[in-house]
Design a protein around this motif. Structure first.
Motif, PDB file in Angstrom:
ATOM      1  N   LEU A  34       0.685  -1.342  -0.335  1.00  0.00           N
ATOM      2  CA  LEU A  34      -0.114   0.019   0.223  1.00  0.00           C
ATOM      3  C   LEU A  34       1.362   1.074  -0.263  1.00  0.00           C
ATOM      4  CD1 LEU A  34      -3.279   0.629   0.222  1.00  0.00           C
ATOM      5  CD2 LEU A  34      -2.254   0.889   2.634  1.00  0.00           C
ATOM      6  N   ALA A  35       1.922   1.070   0.877  1.00  0.00           N
ATOM      7  CA  ALA A  35       2.671   2.364   1.354  1.00  0.00           C
ATOM      8  C   ALA A  35       3.761   2.618  -0.024  1.00  0.00           C
ATOM      9  CB  ALA A  35       3.174   2.058   1.420  1.00  0.00           C
ATOM     10  N   LYS A  36       4.083   1.652  -0.815  1.00  0.00           N
ATOM     11  CA  LYS A  36       4.788   1.559  -2.712  1.00  0.00           C
ATOM     12  C   LYS A  36       3.253   2.577  -3.567  1.00  0.00           C
ATOM     13  CE  LYS A  36       7.743  -2.325  -2.016  1.00  0.00           C
ATOM     14  NZ  LYS A  36       8.050  -3.229  -2.461  1.00  0.00           N
ATOM     15  N   LEU A  37       2.095   1.701  -3.665  1.00  0.00           N
ATOM     16  CA  LEU A  37       0.927   2.704  -4.357  1.00  0.00           C
ATOM     17  C   LEU A  37       1.447   4.009  -4.116  1.00  0.00           C
ATOM     18  CD1 LEU A  37      -2.165   0.002  -4.260  1.00  0.00           C
ATOM     19  CD2 LEU A  37      -0.303   1.676  -6.204  1.00  0.00           C
ATOM     20  N   GLY A  38       1.760   4.254  -2.648  1.00  0.00           N
ATOM     21  CA  GLY A  38       1.622   5.966  -2.720  1.00  0.00           C
ATOM     22  C   GLY A  38       3.020   6.662  -2.527  1.00  0.00           C
ATOM     23  N   GLY A  39       4.170   5.659  -3.034  1.00  0.00           N
ATOM     24  CA  GLY A  39       5.308   6.519  -3.630  1.00  0.00           C
ATOM     25  C   GLY A  39       6.557   5.562  -2.977  1.00  0.00           C
ATOM     26  N   PHE A  40       6.188   5.314  -1.649  1.00  0.00           N
ATOM     27  CA  PHE A  40       7.394   4.050  -1.203  1.00  0.00           C
ATOM     28  C   PHE A  40       8.077   3.437  -1.860  1.00  0.00           C
ATOM     29  CE2 PHE A  40       8.833   1.028   1.667  1.00  0.00           C
ATOM     30  CZ  PHE A  40       9.932   2.057   2.514  1.00  0.00           C
ATOM     31  N   LEU A  41       9.701   3.655  -1.555  1.00  0.00           N
ATOM     32  CA  LEU A  41      10.509   3.009  -3.144  1.00  0.00           C
ATOM     33  C   LEU A  41      10.778   2.026  -2.373  1.00  0.00           C
ATOM     34  CD1 LEU A  41      12.920   6.135  -4.470  1.00  0.00           C
ATOM     35  CD2 LEU A  41      10.833   5.380  -5.067  1.00  0.00           C
ATOM     36  N   GLY A  42      10.937   1.821  -0.928  1.00  0.00           N
ATOM     37  CA  GLY A  42      11.207   0.966  -0.027  1.00  0.00           C
ATOM     38  C   GLY A  42      12.887  -0.180   0.060  1.00  0.00           C
ATOM     39  N   ARG A  43      13.451   1.043  -0.447  1.00  0.00           N
ATOM     40  CA  ARG A  43      14.862   0.485  -0.627  1.00  0.00           C
ATOM     41  C   ARG A  43      15.488   0.091   1.099  1.00  0.00           C
ATOM     42  NH1 ARG A  43      16.064   5.963  -3.059  1.00  0.00           N
ATOM     43  NH2 ARG A  43      15.540   6.400  -1.407  1.00  0.00           N
ATOM     44  N   LYS A  44      15.980  -1.057   1.199  1.00  0.00           N
ATOM     45  CA  LYS A  44      17.538  -0.943   2.291  1.00  0.00           C
ATOM     46  C   LYS A  44      17.124   0.143   3.097  1.00  0.00           C
ATOM     47  CE  LYS A  44      20.589  -4.545   3.472  1.00  0.00           C
ATOM     48  NZ  LYS A  44      21.740  -5.336   3.303  1.00  0.00           N
ATOM     49  N   ARG A  76      -1.741   8.144   0.355  1.00  0.00           N
ATOM     50  CA  ARG A  76      -2.039   8.563  -0.554  1.00  0.00           C
ATOM     51  C   ARG A  76      -1.987   7.048  -0.731  1.00  0.00           C
ATOM     52  NH1 ARG A  76       3.953  12.559  -0.962  1.00  0.00           N
ATOM     53  NH2 ARG A  76       2.644  14.051  -0.531  1.00  0.00           N
ATOM     54  N   GLY A  77      -1.433   6.261  -0.479  1.00  0.00           N
ATOM     55  CA  GLY A  77      -1.403   4.405  -1.363  1.00  0.00           C
ATOM     56  C   GLY A  77      -2.924   4.712  -0.744  1.00  0.00           C
ATOM     57  N   TRP A  78      -3.442   4.832  -0.158  1.00  0.00           N
ATOM     58  CA  TRP A  78      -4.612   4.507   0.601  1.00  0.00           C
ATOM     59  C   TRP A  78      -5.984   4.913  -0.848  1.00  0.00           C
ATOM     60  CZ3 TRP A  78      -7.204   0.443   2.354  1.00  0.00           C
ATOM     61  CH2 TRP A  78      -8.630   0.448   2.528  1.00  0.00           C
ATOM     62  N   GLU A  79      -5.580   5.949  -0.719  1.00  0.00           N
ATOM     63  CA  GLU A  79      -6.685   6.922  -1.622  1.00  0.00           C
ATOM     64  C   GLU A  79      -6.370   6.323  -3.183  1.00  0.00           C
ATOM     65  OE1 GLU A  79      -4.895  11.280  -1.387  1.00  0.00           O
ATOM     66  OE2 GLU A  79      -6.235  11.219  -0.499  1.00  0.00           O
ATOM     67  N   LYS A  80      -5.108   6.234  -3.985  1.00  0.00           N
ATOM     68  CA  LYS A  80      -5.172   5.285  -4.614  1.00  0.00           C
ATOM     69  C   LYS A  80      -5.924   4.208  -4.895  1.00  0.00           C
ATOM     70  CE  LYS A  80      -0.906   4.965  -8.149  1.00  0.00           C
ATOM     71  NZ  LYS A  80      -0.474   4.572  -8.466  1.00  0.00           N
ATOM     72  N   LEU A  81      -5.393   3.178  -3.879  1.00  0.00           N
ATOM     73  CA  LEU A  81      -6.984   2.111  -3.834  1.00  0.00           C
ATOM     74  C   LEU A  81      -7.651   2.210  -4.346  1.00  0.00           C
ATOM     75  CD1 LEU A  81      -6.323  -1.018  -4.214  1.00  0.00           C
ATOM     76  CD2 LEU A  81      -5.772  -0.989  -1.606  1.00  0.00           C
ATOM     77  N   ASN A  82      -8.382   3.186  -3.680  1.00  0.00           N
ATOM     78  CA  ASN A  82     -10.232   3.199  -3.670  1.00  0.00           C
ATOM     79  C   ASN A  82     -10.554   3.814  -4.395  1.00  0.00           C
ATOM     80  OD1 ASN A  82     -10.197   2.681  -0.977  1.00  0.00           O
ATOM     81  ND2 ASN A  82      -9.905   4.470  -0.166  1.00  0.00           N
ATOM     82  N   LEU A  83      -8.914   4.388  -5.528  1.00  0.00           N
ATOM     83  CA  LEU A  83      -9.838   4.788  -6.657  1.00  0.00           C
ATOM     84  C   LEU A  83      -9.597   3.925  -7.867  1.00  0.00           C
ATOM     85  CD1 LEU A  83      -7.480   8.365  -7.584  1.00  0.00           C
ATOM     86  CD2 LEU A  83     -10.059   8.312  -7.252  1.00  0.00           C
ATOM     87  N   LEU A  84      -8.936   2.561  -7.645  1.00  0.00           N
ATOM     88  CA  LEU A  84      -8.700   2.122  -8.518  1.00  0.00           C
ATOM     89  C   LEU A  84      -9.978   0.813  -7.627  1.00  0.00           C
ATOM     90  CD1 LEU A  84      -5.031   0.956  -8.358  1.00  0.00           C
ATOM     91  CD2 LEU A  84      -6.085   1.209 -10.105  1.00  0.00           C
ATOM     92  N   VAL A  85     -10.140   0.899  -7.162  1.00  0.00           N
ATOM     93  CA  VAL A  85     -11.683  -0.028  -6.554  1.00  0.00           C
ATOM     94  C   VAL A  85     -12.747   0.312  -7.369  1.00  0.00           C
ATOM     95  CG1 VAL A  85     -13.207  -0.921  -4.779  1.00  0.00           C
ATOM     96  CG2 VAL A  85     -10.704  -1.475  -4.705  1.00  0.00           C
TER      97      VAL A  85
END
Length: 65
Positions: A24-34, A46-55
């Motif tokens: 979910l964070a990655k949808l919001g722009g999180f890169l997830g590097r080490k 931001r990820g939650w909003e994007k997921l809601n828009l997709l749904v």
């Protein structure tokens, strides 16, 4: 829907809460590097909003059929 949005992941539908949180964070722009640490609440939101828009878009597309 999250799995469909994150095509590059190797997750299964039975993901853990932590995996869901990170994806979910990655949808919001999180890169997830080490060295990035954990995502912040704004990124998760931001990820939650994007997921809601997709749904919502998938629901609208289903109505049109």
């Amino acid at each position: 829907m999250l799995l469909a949005a994150r095509k590059r992941t190797k997750l299964t539908p039975a993901m853990t809460i932590y995996e869901f949180y990170r994806e979910l964070a990655k949808l919001g722009g999180f890169l997830g590097r080490k060295s990035d640490g954990e995502p912040g609440w704004i990124t998760i939101w931001r990820g939650w909003e994007k997921l809601n828009l997709l749904v919502h878009g998938a629901e609208l597309a289903e109505e049109v059929k």
